[in-house]
Design an enzyme around this catalytic site. Structure first.
Site, PDB file in Angstrom:
ATOM      1  N   HIS A 363       0.802  -1.221   0.000  1.00  0.00           N
ATOM      2  CA  HIS A 363       0.000   0.000   0.000  1.00  0.00           C
ATOM      3  C   HIS A 363       0.830   1.263   0.000  1.00  0.00           C
ATOM      4  CE1 HIS A 363      -3.311  -2.744   0.577  1.00  0.00           C
ATOM      5  NE2 HIS A 363      -4.008  -1.781   0.020  1.00  0.00           N
ATOM      6  N   GLU A 604     -12.571  -8.742  -5.175  1.00  0.00           N
ATOM      7  CA  GLU A 604     -11.113  -8.832  -5.051  1.00  0.00           C
ATOM      8  C   GLU A 604     -10.670 -10.168  -4.473  1.00  0.00           C
ATOM      9  OE1 GLU A 604      -9.599  -5.610  -2.637  1.00  0.00           O
ATOM     10  OE2 GLU A 604     -11.199  -5.779  -1.166  1.00  0.00           O
ATOM     11  N   ASP A 628      -5.702  -6.996  -5.130  1.00  0.00           N
ATOM     12  CA  ASP A 628      -5.891  -8.193  -4.317  1.00  0.00           C
ATOM     13  C   ASP A 628      -6.325  -9.367  -5.169  1.00  0.00           C
ATOM     14  OD1 ASP A 628      -5.167  -7.656  -1.641  1.00  0.00           O
ATOM     15  OD2 ASP A 628      -6.817  -6.231  -1.542  1.00  0.00           O
ATOM     16  N   CYS A 675     -10.751  -0.556  -9.768  1.00  0.00           N
ATOM     17  CA  CYS A 675     -10.006   0.484  -9.065  1.00  0.00           C
ATOM     18  C   CYS A 675      -8.624   0.017  -8.617  1.00  0.00           C
ATOM     19  CB  CYS A 675     -10.808   1.007  -7.878  1.00  0.00           C
ATOM     20  SG  CYS A 675     -11.210  -0.273  -6.688  1.00  0.00           S
TER      21      CYS A 675
HETATM   22  C1  PEP Z   1      -7.350  -3.662  -4.742  1.00  0.00           C
HETATM   23  O1  PEP Z   1      -7.155  -4.628  -4.000  1.00  0.00           O
HETATM   24  O2  PEP Z   1      -7.200  -3.696  -5.971  1.00  0.00           O
HETATM   25  C2  PEP Z   1      -7.748  -2.365  -4.175  1.00  0.00           C
HETATM   26  C3  PEP Z   1      -8.092  -1.370  -4.952  1.00  0.00           C
HETATM   27  O3  PEP Z   1      -7.687  -2.239  -2.826  1.00  0.00           O
HETATM   28  P1  PEP Z   1      -6.321  -2.050  -2.016  1.00  0.00           P
HETATM   29  O4  PEP Z   1      -5.203  -1.876  -2.982  1.00  0.00           O
HETATM   30  O5  PEP Z   1      -6.488  -0.871  -1.128  1.00  0.00           O
HETATM   31  O6  PEP Z   1      -6.229  -3.337  -1.250  1.00  0.00           O
HETATM   32 MG    MG Z   2      -7.856  -4.560  -1.934  1.00  0.00          MG
END
Ligand code: PEP
Ligand code: MG
Length: 759
Positions: A363, A604, A628, A675
């Protein structure tokens, strides 16, 4: 045996450079194995020869002189076969080669083990005996274990030397290159500022100082601080501890005296060492002495000294952080970067980020990309604590870092930095233009947010909505859970900034690599554990406070959408929907008149892919989290640099899954967006558009690049490219065919140097 191994590794680890480290290795291994010779040969990458670097038992004058090619001698054989070689009489072996200068004719038996670091042979560890005999299995196992453990230690010692501008033979060298994994694209030239983890004595580097008096003063302030803490602690525990237990505090106080540890640290500071380095040195010596003792009770005392050292260090670090001034062109280096650290450096001064741990989809790397800061992750071989103040180049495209760069390299990278600035400027013109393909397909581009600065960036780049607001980011920067009122204020700011455009707020998604300091979760498998919706369903009070704050924040604006992370089945969705309705009822009872916002689910987890239809029936929209989803489909930890090569969102399995999700969501008449980071990759975005995603949500930095790309490619062509990609079963082929197709279309510009990673 394990104890001997541990002691040797510990001693080698504290060596100041490669030469000393190798000296300790050969001496201790020879002693431990009772052999007459122990030598280390290292592979010189420039000459591709194994060079004798240290020996006990052979003629020391041959060190640095004797060397052999991989196809020469027994050492070369061990190195190329990557296997141990155990011979009763070395001279009988056809590959034996005699080096007169070593005096090795006296030794008959030979046992060699390769030293392998990250799949690469770096050298060979050898022991020899006068008498003719085969080494037994136990001895062979010991040497193999020893060399496996030493591989990392040698790499570390070598890297430490090169950081100081020293080559293997102790001669000066120019630049050193360290390879990690790409975190955020771009290049940066600057100076390293190391952010050390709080109170970790082991990583404190040496540093010479001019102002010795100031260091002495800092140290005596720290002493006084710890003394005071001890007195207070002792008084506080007076009623709970027996007198003999309280005596420990007196022992601590005694250790701090001038005649004991306190005085020793002062003496080292007077030689010109900074207070933190002097403390590490003195505490380290004491701890080593205790730890090497065979008596259990005395060995335990090492932890008391360590504890005291940590307490003193915390005071010294606090004093330093208060006086730290960040230069322009700061490159922040840390063992494990955290979102909170990104905020430490004042705006405009941070040009690059380097993290020893973590990978491209951690992250913190995602945030770095959102900020447009070139970043390298997983730089496991960088002795990060030693690079403070050193000039550095960060290559976020290739995932490489150079220390002490020479003139030519510095110029080359400064040019890249300038080119990027020009490219970004050129893209500014796209801001007001819609994202529409030449054949008229309209593709809404949304933005992912979390940091406050994302709002301004998103607006500058012409985002059409927020597809993912990561609410955990404000939680992570805080020291405690924010109250409903505090959350309301944060969310309102976000909703207002984008109004009337929609803002998709995701409920708290902690766990995995997103930790809250005030709500620690320690697990063996954090990514398969208590994460996202699993945590908040177990703590409905957190979930209710958050959704109430979101609903109240949307009063009069009505542009809120709520998104649920980590949903693995209908039962979780139903529970979450139930809580959202409850919060909505409460908020309305309190007099806030808001409509029920659209609610969506993140896809995800593979389980959600196969239940797209059932999930879609119960919600208003879906949003794919490809970060994910890739990790869980491919069973590749997104945070682990060792498997970063296997993490690939263009893997056929991921593409098939995405295609299925779009088909099934549309079958239920529900819109679906994406996303994850994939949506911000201009080449991947073409495939996503062709699959039929209704919107793409990405970091603001990449938005103009994706817009530029989609404005060049007809939907018809995009569908052809998708059909081709789906026809291949090999990820590499998908990458290269897509790259080639874009080159042929004259669109290579936007995949530019990034092609190294994304294509
Ligand atoms: C993802 O898993 O693609 C997502 C957008 O959430 P994060 O990256 O915050 O886990
Ligand atoms: Mg995620």
């Amino acid at each position: 045996m394990l104890n001997t191994l541990r002691k040797i590794v510990q001693e080698v680890n504290s060596a100041k450079d490669l030469k000393t480290a190798l000296g300790i290795i050969v001496l201790r291994v020879k002693e431990a194995m009772g052999s007459q010779v122990c030598s280390v040969y290292l592979l010189d990458p420039e000459t591709n020869r194994f060079v004798l670097m240290a020996t006990e038992g052979l003629n020391k004058r041959s060190i640095g002189k004797v060397s052999m090619a991989p196809n020469e001698g027994l050492v070369g054989l061990v190195g190329t076969r990557e296997e141990p070689l155990n011979l009763e009489n070395a001279a009988d072996h056809p590959r034996y080669r005699y080096f007169a200068e070593t005096g090795e004719e006296k030794f008959a038996s030979f046992l060699g083990a390769p030293i392998i670091h990250h799949r690469r042979v770096v050298g060979v560890l050898v022991i020899q005996q006068k008498e003719r005999r085969q080494f037994d299995e136990g001895e062979e196992a010991f040497l193999v274990t020893m060399s496996a453990q030493l591989a990392g230690v040698i790499a570390h010692a070598e890297a430490t030397g090169s950081i100081r501008g020293l080559g293997r033979q102790g001669k000066g060298i120019q630049e050193a290159r360290f390879v990690g994994v790409p975190g955020s694209p771009g290049a940066a030239v600057g100076r390293a500022v190391v952010m050390l983890p709080p109170a970790d004595l082991e990583v404190v580097p040496d540093k010479t100082v001019e102002d010795i008096d100031n260091e002495l003063k800092l140290f005596s302030n720290a002493l006084e601080g710890v003394r005071e803490d001890m007195r207070k602690l002792s008084a506080k525990l007076a009623t709970q501890l027996r007198p003999e237990e309280r005596a420990l505090f007196d022992v601590y106080l005694m250790m701090l005296e001038d005649a004991a540890l306190g005085g020793e640290v002062m003496a080292v500071i007077k030689t010109g060492q900074w207070a933190q380095g002097a403390l590490r040195q003195v505490v380290g010596e004491h701890v080593n002495r205790f730890e090497l003792m065979d008596d259990d009770y005395l060995r335990e005392r090492a932890s008391d000294v360590k504890d005291l050292g940590r307490r003193l260090l915390a005071y010294l670090q606090e004093a330093r952080s208060q006086s730290l001034v960040y230069q322009d062109n700061t490159i922040l280096v840390s063992e494990e970067l955290t979102p909170a650290m990104l905020g430490e450096v004042p705006e405009g001064k941070l040009v690059g980020l380097v993290s020893v741990l973590g990978s491209g989809n951690s992250h913190v790397a995602i945030l770095a990309r959102a900020m447009g800061i070139p970043t390298v992750m997983g730089l496991v071989d960088l002795p990060y604590s030693k690079v403070d103040g050193i000039e550095m180049i960060v290559d976020g495209y290739k995932g490489e870092v150079y220390t002490n760069p020479g003139e030519v390299l510095r110029k080359q990278y400064s040019d890249v930095v300038e080119e990027e600035r020009q490219l970004a400027k050129g893209l500014d013109a796209l801001r007001e233009l819609p994202c529409i393909t030449p054949d008229g397909h309209r593709m809404p581009l949304w933005v992912n947010t979390g940091l406050l600065a994302d709002v301004a960036r998103a607006q500058q780049r012409g985002a059409e909505g927020v597809g993912l607001y990561r609410t955990e980011v404000p939680f992570m920067i805080n020291q405690r859970f924010p109250s409903e009122k505090e959350q309301l204020a944060i969310y309102r700011e976000q909703l207002q900034a984008f109004h009337p455009l929609p803002v998709t707020m995701r409920t708290l998604d902690i766990g995995g690599d997103k930790a809250l300091s005030y709500f620690p979760i320690k697990e063996e498998n954090p990514f398969l554990g208590w994460r996202g919706i699993r945590v908040t369903l177990d703590h409905p009070e957190i979930f209710l406070v958050q959704t109430r704050a979101m609903l109240k924040a949307s009063e009069g604006l009505n542009n809120l959408r709520i998104l649920l992370p980590m949903i693995s089945g209908i039962h979780e969705l139903e529970e979450a929907l139930h809580l959202i309705h409850r919060a909505w009822g409460e908020v309305r009872d309190e007099g806030t008149d808001v409509p029920m916002p659209p609610v969506g689910v993140m896809v995800e987890i593979p389980a959600a892919v196969y239940q797209t239809k059932e999930l879609a029936r119960q919600v208003d929209f879906l949003s794919v989290g490809s970060n994910d989803l890739t990790q869980y489909l491919l069973a590749v930890d997104r945070n682990n640099p060792r498997v970063a090569d296997l993490y690939d969102y263009l893997h056929p399995a991921v593409l098939q899954a995405l295609n299925t999700v779009v088909r099934d969501a549309h079958g239920e008449g529900k819109p679906v967006s994406i996303c994850g980071e994939m949506a911000g990759d201009p080449a991947a975005a073409i495939l996503l558009m062709a699959m039929g995603f209704d919107s793409l949500s990405m970091n603001a930095t990449n938005l103009p690049k994706v817009k530029w790309m989609l404005r060049q490619v007809n939907m018809g062509k995009a569908k052809e490219l998708l059909a081709e990609a789906l026809s291949h079963d090999n990820p590499q082929v998908i990458h290269s065919s897509l790259q080639l197709a874009l080159k042929n279309l004259g669109l290579a510009r936007m995949i530019g140097p990034e092609a190294n990673k994304t294509l």
